[in-house]
Scaffold this motif. Structure first.
Motif, short mmCIF file in Angstrom:
data_model
loop_
_atom_site.label_atom_id
_atom_site.label_comp_id
_atom_site.label_asym_id
_atom_site.label_seq_id
_atom_site.Cartn_x
_atom_site.Cartn_y
_atom_site.Cartn_z
N ALA A 14 0.86 -1.19 0.00
CA ALA A 14 0.00 0.00 0.00
C ALA A 14 0.89 1.23 0.00
O ALA A 14 1.75 1.38 0.87
N ASN A 15 0.67 2.12 -0.97
CA ASN A 15 1.53 3.29 -1.08
C ASN A 15 0.79 4.54 -0.65
O ASN A 15 -0.14 4.47 0.15
N TRP A 16 1.18 5.72 -1.20
CA TRP A 16 0.77 6.99 -0.62
C TRP A 16 -0.74 7.23 -0.67
O TRP A 16 -1.27 7.97 0.15
N ARG A 17 -1.45 6.59 -1.59
CA ARG A 17 -2.90 6.83 -1.63
C ARG A 17 -3.61 6.16 -0.46
O ARG A 17 -4.72 6.52 -0.11
N GLY A 18 -2.97 5.15 0.14
CA GLY A 18 -3.45 4.58 1.39
C GLY A 18 -4.77 3.85 1.28
O GLY A 18 -5.21 3.43 0.22
N ALA A 19 -5.42 3.69 2.43
CA ALA A 19 -6.68 2.95 2.56
C ALA A 19 -7.82 3.92 2.87
O ALA A 19 -7.61 5.10 3.12
N ALA A 20 -9.03 3.37 2.86
CA ALA A 20 -10.23 4.12 3.26
C ALA A 20 -10.97 3.30 4.29
O ALA A 20 -10.85 2.07 4.33
N ILE A 21 -11.74 3.98 5.14
CA ILE A 21 -12.45 3.28 6.21
C ILE A 21 -13.93 3.68 6.18
O ILE A 21 -14.27 4.85 6.01
N ASP A 22 -14.78 2.68 6.30
CA ASP A 22 -16.21 2.94 6.48
C ASP A 22 -16.45 3.07 7.98
O ASP A 22 -16.42 2.07 8.71
N PRO A 23 -16.68 4.29 8.50
CA PRO A 23 -16.83 4.46 9.94
C PRO A 23 -18.12 3.87 10.49
O PRO A 23 -18.24 3.66 11.69
N GLU A 24 -19.09 3.58 9.62
CA GLU A 24 -20.33 2.98 10.08
C GLU A 24 -20.19 1.49 10.29
O GLU A 24 -20.94 0.90 11.07
N ALA A 25 -19.25 0.87 9.57
CA ALA A 25 -19.09 -0.59 9.65
C ALA A 25 -17.77 -1.00 10.28
O ALA A 25 -17.60 -2.16 10.64
N GLY A 26 -16.82 -0.07 10.41
CA GLY A 26 -15.51 -0.44 10.91
C GLY A 26 -14.75 -1.31 9.93
O GLY A 26 -13.91 -2.13 10.33
N VAL A 27 -15.01 -1.15 8.63
CA VAL A 27 -14.36 -1.95 7.60
C VAL A 27 -13.35 -1.09 6.85
O VAL A 27 -13.67 0.02 6.40
N LEU A 28 -12.13 -1.62 6.71
CA LEU A 28 -11.03 -0.96 6.03
C LEU A 28 -10.92 -1.51 4.61
O LEU A 28 -10.98 -2.73 4.41
N TYR A 29 -10.75 -0.63 3.63
CA TYR A 29 -10.60 -1.03 2.22
C TYR A 29 -9.22 -0.60 1.75
O TYR A 29 -8.90 0.59 1.76
N VAL A 30 -8.43 -1.59 1.31
CA VAL A 30 -7.02 -1.34 1.01
C VAL A 30 -6.71 -1.68 -0.44
O VAL A 30 -6.82 -2.84 -0.84
N PRO A 31 -6.30 -0.71 -1.26
CA PRO A 31 -5.75 -1.04 -2.58
C PRO A 31 -4.26 -1.31 -2.44
O PRO A 31 -3.54 -0.60 -1.72
N SER A 32 -3.76 -2.34 -3.12
CA SER A 32 -2.35 -2.69 -2.98
C SER A 32 -1.84 -3.38 -4.23
O SER A 32 -2.63 -3.76 -5.11
N MET A 33 -0.51 -3.57 -4.29
CA MET A 33 0.11 -4.18 -5.44
C MET A 33 1.10 -5.26 -5.01
O MET A 33 1.71 -5.18 -3.94
N THR A 34 1.25 -6.26 -5.88
CA THR A 34 2.26 -7.29 -5.71
C THR A 34 3.34 -7.02 -6.76
O THR A 34 3.11 -7.21 -7.94
#
Length: 669
Positions: A476-496
């Protein structure tokens, strides 16, 4: 203020291996609707007042006018050509990475040349432009003319209401503008500017020092990081100390030394007096703030130099650490060092996400930090205590003369990594027996090992480097992750993405280092990736349970390559060197919007002239829609509601000519 809800039910870990590699959607019982909600999502419904929507860095908006039933009706409704083309300079901006703010009926954005523009959010018309002529100071350090955005503050000055746009320009100036007029606040610093090259406590080469990320205002204090050149000739570099400035006057109120000086906590972790001259260890990316606690959270980068640390022996606090400060005083409240004595360029490259979660019935004010390693560190944001145990992982030790390495590195027990850790022959591409045999032949010249295998000395007759996953170009680089504060779920874009790690003796005529990097990006058989897919992915992580909900491949990847086209594969995920392909994302009530550069399977490269924005269903990762855009998108998307209409906006392009930078707005027909 954060409001807790009931905990989500426990969920098991997702499957791995080929099922994941082929991009299958991995479903577990949904957690949507449980978790926690943040009232800091937006001061006013439909607004986007900070780089990541709010100071908690959620990248979340509760808007749902655009939803799964109609997202396929999204169309481009206007395009704003960046005013950088009007700047009186021969310099050209780099990739346009800025994310606009939407405040009280107006959009505000920076350009790659450090200008600020106000834009009509319904038409894309330019309302005003402020140009500090930052480019007159020459090319900025490290990444050149790239800028990510600005910060917003409202309050009172001398008893009168005031609103300010605050940003750090390339020519080392912190600037405060009146939001309505775009005029500098003459009471701030010297005519609206503060010289940030001063007040570091050390004389610096200003050409090695600049800014591109927005500062953050926390407890009425502007907290400012910096960019420092990643290509130094020697170990003496500007320090990446973080400073706090009075939001009304620009006066420097405090400094937090990321390289502790004598008498300060952590100084003993810089052996042989290396604290005196070492540099970098900076916060070049975005930060987060808990307004209620008054804490600001700093993701700190690698010290000088990224790949060789023989001139800075020791653990090197506060490098590659998440540090919580009292924003009013700069006092350290707690820290967590993710990498001790970094040798892999594993700097914390994105803002941490703040969210309230419920774990085993216990309500926790949490902070989640994703990393280039593919690891998510989840901590109590008030105390710094791990939410789940973090083990000390024994790691291989350096063999480079004069180098030093830590015997262990911290490894969370939860959540599971969102990328593969380390490199073995089992990771090699195996679409066909022939491709696998070719891959085995390629890696025969390299060392494979677990994560944190240190770089080796590259010399004649020896191995060409160490291969590991993820590399500094992955995760995960500079754009980072996002969080749904209503569900406590983290969404992470990443690369291999595979890199070869190594060092070689320096040329004394060109460098003061004993060793310099000998790195490489490795291609696999016939230009295909060296390892199994997916090569780019989105992972949903329930922070209430510490488990993955689903993971999907993002982008088609090389599925149409002549060597594998006959296999009729699903999306494999598209990943390149971390600049084009690592798409930024924004969350709404039901959707994930994410950008990506287009991939040319025939040439095995990313195309510089186009890309896509895609929409995924938050519940299960199903791809619902995609839209091709020209030129390539680079900026993290945002969304806003203007005069009853929801828009999704993001930046595209670079420089001038056919790749002319612009802000693109989409809305329903």
């Amino acid at each position: 203020m954060f409001l807790n809800k009931e905990a989500c039910s426990s969920m098991s870990s997702p499957a791995s291996g080929l099922r994941l590699a082929l991009g299958a959607i991995l479903l577990l019982p949904a957690a949507m609707g449980c978790g926690s909600r943040s009232d800091s999502v937006s001061a006013k419904a439909g607004e986007w007042r900070h780089y990541a929507a709010d100071r908690a860095s959620t990248k979340y908006s509760p808007l749902d006018q655009i939803n799964p039933s109609n997202v396929d009706q999204l169309r481009e409704v206007w395009r704003w050509p960046s005013v950088e083309a009007e700047a009186d300079t021969e310099y050209r901006g780099g990739m346009y990475k800025s994310t606009p703010l939407y405040i009280d009926g107006t959009l505000y954005i920076t350009t790659s040349l450090s200008q600020v523009a106000a834009i009509d959010p319904g038409t894309g018309e330019t309302l005003w432009v402020y140009d500090p002529r930052s480019y007159d100071a020459g090319r900025p350090a490290n990444a050149g003319f790239q800028h990510r955005g600005l910060e917003y503050w409202s309050g009172e000055i001398d008893g009168e209401p005031a609103e300010r746009l605050i940003y750090a320009a390339h020519h080392r100036r912190l600037i405060s503008l009146d939001r309505l007029t775009g005029e500098p606040d003459l009471a701030f610093g010297d005519g609206g500017m503060v010289n940030t090259a001063l007040g570091l406590g050390r004389d610096i080469n200003e050409r090695q020092y600049t800014h591109s990320a927005p500062p953050i205002v926390c407890a009425d204090v502007i907290v400012l990081g910096s960019i420092i050149s990643d290509g130094p000739r020697g170990p003496k570099m500007p320090p990446g100390h973080v400073r706090g400035y009075d939001v009304r006057t620009g006066e420097q109120r405090w400094i937090f030394r990321t390289i502790p000086q004598p008498g300060e906590f952590g100084n003993e972790t810089w052996l042989d007096g290396s604290w005196e001259y070492s540099g970098n260890t900076n916060v070049w990316t975005m930060m987060s703030c808990d307004d209620e606690l008054g804490f600001v959270y700093l993701p700190v980068s690698t010290p000088t130099n990224d790949w060789y640390g023989g001139h800075r022996r020791g653990d090197n606090l506060f490098a590659e650490s998440l540090v919580a400060l009292d924003a009013r005083t700069g006092e350290r409240k707690w820290h967590f060092q993710a990498v001790r004595h970094g040798l892999w360029d594993y700097d914390l490259a994105s803002a941490p996400n703040l969210v309230d979660i419920t774990v085993d019935g216990r309500e926790i004010k949490a902070v989640a930090q994703v990393s280039k390693q593919g690891i998510t560190y989840v901590l109590d944001r008030e105390t710094g205590e791990p939410v789940w145990p973090i083990d000390e992982l024994p790691v291989p030790q350096t063999t480079v003369p004069g180098e030093w390495s830590s015997p262990t590195q911290p490894m969370p027990t939860k959540p599971p990594p969102f990328e593969r850790l380390g490199f073995t022959e089992d990771d090699l591409i195996d679409f066909t027996p022939e491709l696998r045999a070719e891959a085995l032949e390629i890696v025969d010249d390299y060392v494979l090992g677990p994560i944190y295998t240190p770089p080796l000395e590259v010399k004649e007759g020896g191995k060409l480097g160490v291969l590991t996953l993820p590399s500094a170009a992955g995760g995960a680089n500079w754009r980072g992750a996002a969080i749904d504060p209503e569900a406590g779920v983290l969404y992470v874009p990443s690369m291999t993405k595979v890199m070869s790690f190594g060092v070689r003796p320096a040329d004394a005529a060109r460098s003061e280092f004993r060793y310099v990097d000998a790195l490489g990006l490795l291609e696999g058989p016939r230009g295909l990736p060296l390892v199994k897919p997916p090569y780019s992915r989105i992972t949903a992580i329930d922070l209430n349970t510490g488990e993955h909900l689903w993971q999907v491949a993002h982008g088609p990847g090389p599925k149409d390559h002549p060597a594998i086209a006959h296999l009729d594969l699903p999306d494999l995920g598209s990943a390149s060197h971390g600049i084009l392909s690592n798409g930024g994302l924004v969350l709404t009530r039901d959707l994930i919007f994410i950008i990506q550069a287009d991939y040319d399977s025939s040439r095995m490269t990313f195309m510089g002239d186009a890309g896509h924005i895609r929409a995924y269903d938050k519940r299960d990762g199903a791809k619902l829609w995609e839209h091709r855009v020209e030129p390539t998108p680079h900026g993290t998307p945002m969304t806003y509601l203007h005069e009853g209409r929801q828009y999704v906006a993001f930046t595209v392009g670079a420089g001038r000519g056919e790749q002319s930078p612009a802000l693109v707005a989409l809305a329903l027909e």
